[in-house]
Design an enzyme around this catalytic site. Structure first.
Site, mmCIF file in Angstrom:
data_model
loop_
_atom_site.group_PDB
_atom_site.id
_atom_site.type_symbol
_atom_site.label_atom_id
_atom_site.label_comp_id
_atom_site.label_asym_id
_atom_site.label_seq_id
_atom_site.Cartn_x
_atom_site.Cartn_y
_atom_site.Cartn_z
ATOM 1 N N HIS A 189 -0.594 4.480 7.087
ATOM 2 C CA HIS A 189 -0.102 5.395 5.655
ATOM 3 C C HIS A 189 -0.105 6.589 5.760
ATOM 4 O O HIS A 189 -0.608 7.046 6.333
ATOM 5 C CB HIS A 189 -1.543 5.071 4.842
ATOM 6 N N ASP A 243 -5.233 6.054 10.098
ATOM 7 C CA ASP A 243 -5.238 4.697 11.200
ATOM 8 C C ASP A 243 -3.450 4.715 11.521
ATOM 9 O O ASP A 243 -3.265 3.723 12.257
ATOM 10 C CB ASP A 243 -4.876 3.919 9.944
ATOM 11 N N SER A 269 0.787 -1.615 0.057
ATOM 12 C CA SER A 269 -0.188 0.551 0.190
ATOM 13 C C SER A 269 0.808 0.662 -0.042
ATOM 14 O O SER A 269 1.013 2.099 -0.428
ATOM 15 C CB SER A 269 -1.121 -0.109 1.055
ATOM 16 N N GLY A 272 -2.432 -3.859 1.246
ATOM 17 C CA GLY A 272 -2.452 -5.077 2.080
ATOM 18 C C GLY A 272 -1.087 -6.336 1.654
ATOM 19 O O GLY A 272 -1.535 -7.650 2.545
ATOM 20 N N ASN A 301 3.508 -5.423 5.845
ATOM 21 C CA ASN A 301 2.844 -6.123 6.351
ATOM 22 C C ASN A 301 3.009 -7.734 7.552
ATOM 23 O O ASN A 301 2.282 -8.208 8.051
ATOM 24 C CB ASN A 301 1.428 -6.281 5.490
#
Length: 226
Positions: free
Chosen positions: A204, A201, A52, A90, A118
């Site tokens: 990001h 979040d 991402s 993801g 991730n």
């Protein structure tokens, strides 16, 4: 008679002028065509393969993500490189290892690998992450042995535990050493943990954060383009 001679002379001059103008225009068009052909034939591709962060998750436009900002820098310097973004939100190292062969069907000269974050956030085994990234690197080299590979280093939050944090962080310099890669020590340097540079979040980067990511990448990438 004199008037006819003058008119005839003017017509002749105009004809010569138009002829020269047409030739100059044709010559200029051919020159531009040749320049475009040369530019296309000599242009090289930089393939950004990641998650991402590469895809620009949560941004208003893909142009705000760091690969697109790299292209802007390249264009401003008139360098013969085209950026190809292959980020998937993801994506884990295992997912990337499964997807890479499809991505490598397009020509590339420089490969930027940005995966592993991730894995770390999920607490996956560092040994598996290492092997998955190593597999991707081997597949890239098998397709293009002469390509230059840039690896984006990553870190995980302290909440993952000091032992895991150290083992995870060690993945990237170890890979760079083993496979002779160009290493970005920490892609999120100056951005990770900075509230104002990250989306809600906390993971990001915002557009401003992505700009800093581009600078972090550019420090390592620019020397390879000269």
């Amino acid at each position: 008679m004199q008037i006819r001679l003058i008119i005839s002379t003017i017509v002749t001059l105009l004809s010569i002028s138009c002829s020269n103008s047409s030739k100059e225009k044709a010559s200029a068009e051919q020159e531009n065509k040749n320049e475009k052909e040369v530019s296309t034939s000599t242009r090289k591709n930089i393939l950004f393969f990641g998650n991402s962060l590469t895809a620009g998750y949560g941004l208003e436009s893909p142009e705000e993500a760091f690969p697109a900002r790299i292209q802007q820098k390249i264009d401003s310097l008139k360098l013969p490189y085209k950026v190809i973004g292959a980020g998937l939100s993801g994506e884990t190292s295992a997912g990337g290892n499964e997807r890479i062969e499809w991505v490598l069907k397009q020509p590339f000269d420089i490969f930027v690998l940005e995966l592993g974050a991730n894995d770390g956030l999920r607490g996956l085994a560092t040994e598996a992450t290492y092997q998955n990234l190593a597999s991707i690197i081997k597949k890239v080299r098998a397709i293009n042995p002469d390509c230059q590979i840039v690896l984006a280093g990553m870190m995980v939050p302290p909440s993952m535990g000091s032992t895991y944090v150290k083992k995870f962080q060690a993945i990237f310099p170890a890979l760079a050493k083993e496979y002779r890669l160009f290493l970005i020590p920490f892609l999120l340097e100056g951005v990770g943990g900075e509230v104002e540079l990250n989306q809600k979040d906390g993971i990001h980067p915002t557009s401003a954060g992505q700009k800093i990511l581009a600078e972090n990448v550019w420090k390592v990438l620019e020397p390879l383009l000269q």
